[in-house]
Write a protein that holds these residues in place. Sequence first.
Motif, PDB file in Angstrom:
ATOM      1  N   GLN A  78      76.833 -80.536  73.452  1.00  0.00           N
ATOM      2  CA  GLN A  78      75.434 -80.960  73.909  1.00  0.00           C
ATOM      3  C   GLN A  78      75.611 -81.986  75.217  1.00  0.00           C
ATOM      4  O   GLN A  78      76.572 -82.912  74.994  1.00  0.00           O
ATOM      5  CB  GLN A  78      74.722 -81.687  73.047  1.00  0.00           C
ATOM      6  CG  GLN A  78      72.978 -81.364  73.238  1.00  0.00           C
ATOM      7  CD  GLN A  78      72.090 -81.648  71.965  1.00  0.00           C
ATOM      8  OE1 GLN A  78      72.336 -82.813  71.443  1.00  0.00           O
ATOM      9  NE2 GLN A  78      71.451 -80.813  71.718  1.00  0.00           N
ATOM     10  N   THR A  80      73.623 -83.909  77.838  1.00  0.00           N
ATOM     11  CA  THR A  80      72.556 -84.531  78.096  1.00  0.00           C
ATOM     12  C   THR A  80      72.194 -85.507  79.378  1.00  0.00           C
ATOM     13  O   THR A  80      73.176 -86.140  79.742  1.00  0.00           O
ATOM     14  CB  THR A  80      72.058 -85.586  77.060  1.00  0.00           C
ATOM     15  OG1 THR A  80      72.071 -84.723  75.808  1.00  0.00           O
ATOM     16  CG2 THR A  80      70.622 -86.019  77.242  1.00  0.00           C
ATOM     17  N   THR A  87      73.232 -77.020  75.436  1.00  0.00           N
ATOM     18  CA  THR A  87      73.602 -76.890  74.094  1.00  0.00           C
ATOM     19  C   THR A  87      74.392 -75.713  74.049  1.00  0.00           C
ATOM     20  O   THR A  87      73.880 -74.496  74.408  1.00  0.00           O
ATOM     21  CB  THR A  87      72.596 -77.019  73.322  1.00  0.00           C
ATOM     22  OG1 THR A  87      71.870 -78.249  73.239  1.00  0.00           O
ATOM     23  CG2 THR A  87      73.428 -77.239  71.802  1.00  0.00           C
ATOM     24  N   PHE A 116      69.147 -72.717  72.247  1.00  0.00           N
ATOM     25  CA  PHE A 116      70.402 -73.038  72.757  1.00  0.00           C
ATOM     26  C   PHE A 116      70.609 -72.157  73.995  1.00  0.00           C
ATOM     27  O   PHE A 116      70.219 -71.304  74.258  1.00  0.00           O
ATOM     28  CB  PHE A 116      71.621 -73.156  71.895  1.00  0.00           C
ATOM     29  CG  PHE A 116      71.415 -74.011  70.800  1.00  0.00           C
ATOM     30  CD1 PHE A 116      70.601 -75.020  70.837  1.00  0.00           C
ATOM     31  CD2 PHE A 116      72.155 -73.996  69.526  1.00  0.00           C
ATOM     32  CE1 PHE A 116      70.254 -76.079  69.713  1.00  0.00           C
ATOM     33  CE2 PHE A 116      71.801 -74.745  68.487  1.00  0.00           C
ATOM     34  CZ  PHE A 116      71.037 -75.834  68.468  1.00  0.00           C
TER      35      PHE A 116
END
Length: 451
Positions: A78, A80, A87, A116
């Motif tokens: 993942q 961010t 993801t 995802f």
Amino acid sequence: MAQESWHEARLIPTSGINGAEEQERRATSALLAVLSAVKEFGRALTHQFGAHAGTVQTYIEVPFKLGEQTVIPDGLIQVTRGSRVWTALVEVKTGQNELVTTQLENYLDVAREQGFDALLTISNEIPPVAGQHPTKVDRRKTKRVALHHLSWTQVLATAVLQKEFRGVADPDQAWILGELIRYLEHPRSGALEFEDMGASWVPVRDAVRNGTLRSSDKGVDEVANRFDALLRYASLSLGRQLGTEVTPVLSRKELADPALRTQALVATLAGSGTLSGAIRIPATVGDVIVDVDLRAGVVTCSVEVEAPREGRPTTRVNWLVRQLKGAPETVRVESRIAHQRGAGPTELLRTVRETPASITGDTAREIRSFQVSLSQPMGTKRSRGRGSFIDSVLDAVDAFYGDVVQQIKAWSAAPPRLRTDVEIAEIIAEQPDTAAALVSTAVSSQDDEKH
């Protein structure tokens, strides 16, 4: 106890690996942990799949519900940045284990349901064309979730390039990345090199020798694809040594439709018993062409070198010979002469060194380029080791690059040089009629009025 016999403690040990399942779990955990710990490496590996720059977090063996069953991908990545999240699920195979279609399709379904972005697979399978996946899945399942693949060879090459050439800012992170490299390079890690030409290699090889191979025969496509995979592996291996990105050369049409490349290889294999491809190395004089003649049992590497655009034919030949002073005398040099059909004059380098005029041909015609090539015997065995086809191709590529390609610099014209006052005076003294052409005292509109 002598210190030389002590074993240094390793961050990621290879001891204690019992079976394929433990090998796979340890490789997954090691890779994903380093991916999140070394930001430069994490960025280098994830950005090629569309992930934005950001904080990388990784997890292993994350369970998901899919209908009535629970599926557990090997890992999850993942990335961010603010409110943006990318993801990807991760599925890993080590050793000779291959990816399984039903398993991948289940993970694609999970990724779609969870929103995802991608499914990333990692194994020792090397697809013949970059971007192509080694496992066939239902295309409908990849409409909303991207499917990507990395070979362990590519992972290792990326790690080496980042640590040794591109750099890691934090010394501790650089050491951690080095520990991953040490682990992946160990035979027990399961991150194998290109080991096998496949089950179809021997029957296809023998049929070529006997002159009985047809393009429709079973296994011909497999051998063609394995050859392209070998070229990709050779590119990754050479790039890892050079610290740059080395890639196979494919046309736009072949990149868009890999089947065209396979069809072309199958046609030449069945027609002339040959396989051919090219490798592009940045900042070199030209692409390295790799030709394999299964009937003659020879691997030939060659490069096209543009000749100087000025000077007599022998001067152009000598320009090349000077750069090949350390090359083997068995290197073959061919002159490509303007308006000449077919092959140009060709000699071994030992002859060209003694007699440059041996490849000048008709001196009234201009030498446009040279083809420099080096051949060596081809191995025949399908697996790695002595007498192996794979090793003979890899050795030929490395030797040709080291002995020939890296020695040659492309020709460039010398910049025009200003004549000094002394040189101009000498020309005027010898040729008075040229004075007006070299020195002008006529009044110009650009002259200062005071003068």
